[in-house]
Design an enzyme around this catalytic site. Structure first.
Site, PDB file in Angstrom:
ATOM      1  CD  GLU A 145      -6.748  10.694  -2.920  1.00 22.93           C
ATOM      2  OE1 GLU A 145      -7.647  10.909  -2.100  1.00 22.93           O
ATOM      3  OE2 GLU A 145      -6.950  10.601  -4.161  1.00 22.93           O
ATOM      4  CD  GLU A 180      -8.336  14.835  -0.852  1.00 25.43           C
ATOM      5  OE1 GLU A 180      -9.254  14.145  -1.367  1.00 25.43           O
ATOM      6  OE2 GLU A 180      -7.319  15.173  -1.464  1.00 25.43           O
TER       7      GLU A 180
END
Length: 453
Positions: free
Chosen positions: A170, A354
């Protein structure tokens, strides 16, 4: 989500995984010579974490590795995505490797392999060494070289038996919330002055990928937090705001990797990325898979008059909410995947790195009947199946998270786990969603075996 507890369609050939990150589960923040990271600095700041949590001992996973492996083996996943903290391997962010830390992760890797679970390490899940941040952090191009050195140390020890690697988790959140708004470590508030951190993270990924491949890794990727962007209305102003947000949250991170160039941020009045000759070629040749972390869509409207940003973020009308207040809209995942694949038809396979949700749950050691989480996961797996049905190549689906953990600036107030953790006693209790996911994986394998006969 009608009939939300029914089984989703299961795309053929999909791998099944679950994930954690080191700072959120390990505890033992000074064990075996571990150094100090920007998250150690963050949790020590008065009021930075909503409940005063310090990630110590969190789930105590540094000392309870065997317990976690047993949970994973019982779940029956193909892979386990975990992170290796830079500050355990190089406590000060440079210099020789800390052999005690490498021994620990080697034991974890070998333990997973012995139980039939593929280790899928992430090299960077937000834990930048404090010394590196003091020298400029991701704003400095020198951090690229420091990260490449760290990656080489880990690859030399583990890449002979670990096939799949994530480099950076991320990058968007590091840029936007870490350096842009200050909500996360290192708590800078630079707004668009944070944009150089995009390029340096992507370049660091590419350098690390080269080191991993040279040491024997066969499957290397990066994973980004993405959001399907929804304009609040049909006006030109709202559409322009949604386009600007899509560039800043999504495309500035994905397009250098998938299209070989940055989108035109200068059209938004922003400075160009600090690209040097050869950078984009290295970044564009760095992926064996592309990771998509997905939690929710984002609704965007034209900025109010006093906003320093060219957009405002609004609630998504009609969408139910997770415990975090995030809108639940599974079709947004399908639409994002279809759009991404349509714009990049030659892209490598996608991995859902995720996907999950937090919901209010009791703190003590109890069996949790988390039907809301089962509904969330089922609907999002169905969304993946719909995307695959439209031609999107998805190789793997990963639930966040294996267990309840320390949720960054929100401390212990949000629970994402398939396994309940009593943070007072450390007791782990599988939830109903653990059993549901285990049974789904078994069904998927049974169906695959039947098709092969």
């Amino acid at each position: 989500m009608s009939d939300s507890l029914s089984a989703p369609r299961i795309p053929a050939g999909l791998r099944w995984s679950t994930a954690t990150s080191a700072f959120q589960i390990e505890g033992s923040r000074t064990a075996d010579g571990r150094g100090r990271s920007i998250w150690d600095d963050f949790v020590d700041r008065q009021g930075a974490v909503i409940d005063g949590g310090t990630a110590e001992p969190a789930c105590d996973s540094y000392r309870r590795t065997d317990d976690d492996i047993e949970l994973l083996a019982g779940l029956g996943v193909d892979g386990y995505r975990f992170s290796i903290p830079w500050v355990r391997i190089q406590p000060g962010g440079s210099g020789p490797a800390n052999s005690a830390a490498l021994d620990h992760y080697e034991k974890l890797v070998d333990g997973l392999l012995a139980r039939g679970v593929d280790p899928e390490p992430t090299l960077y899940h937000w834990e930048l060494p404090s010394e590196i941040e003091a020298a400029g952090g991701w704003l400095s191009r020198d951090t690229v070289s420091r990260f490449a050195d760290y990656a080489t140390l880990v690859a030399d020890r583990l890449a002979d038996r670990v096939a799949t690697w994530y480099t950076i988790n991320e990058a968007a959140m590091t840029t936007l919330q870490g350096y842009g708004t200050g909500e996360l470590a290192p708590a800078k508030q630079l707004l668009f002055g944070a944009l150089p951190t995009v390029h340096h993270q992507l370049l660091a990924h590419a350098r690390a990928a080269a080191s991993l491949r040279a040491a024997g890794a066969t499957r290397v990727g990066i994973t980004n937090n993405h959001a399907q962007v929804l304009p609040a209305g049909g006006s030109d102003a709202d559409l322009a705001a949604a386009h600007a947000y899509d560039l800043i949250h999504n495309r500035v991170f994905s397009e250098p990797l998938l299209a070989g160039a940055y989108p035109d941020v200068e059209a938004l009045g922003l400075p160009p990325m600090p690209v040097l000759d050869g950078d984009l070629e290295l970044i564009g040749d760095s992926l064996d898979f592309y990771g998509v972390n997905f939690y929710n869509p984002t609704t965007v409207a034209a900025a109010s008059g006093d906003s320093p940003l060219p957009f405002d973020l609004l609630p998504t009308p009609g969408a139910p909410l997770t415990g975090f207040g995030w809108p639940i809209m599974p079709e947004a995942l399908r639409d994002f995947l279809v759009d991404l694949s349509g714009r990049h038809p030659d892209m490598p396979p996608i991995v859902i790195g995720e996907n999950g949700a937090s919901f209010p749950e009791p703190g003590d050691a109890v069996r949790v009947q988390d039907d809301d989480r089962i509904a969330f996961l089922s609907a999002h797996i169905e969304a993946v199946a719909e995307a695959v049905g439209q031609g999107v190549r998805v190789a793997e689906y990963t639930v966040w998270s294996l267990m309840d953990n320390f949720e960054w600036a929100d401390g212990y107030t949000q629970r994402f786990g398939l396994v309940h953790v009593d943070f007072e006693s450390g007791i782990r209790t599988p939830k109903a969603s653990y059993d549901w996911y285990r049974d789904l994986i078994r069904e998927a394998r049974s169906g695959a075996e039947g098709s092969a006969r």
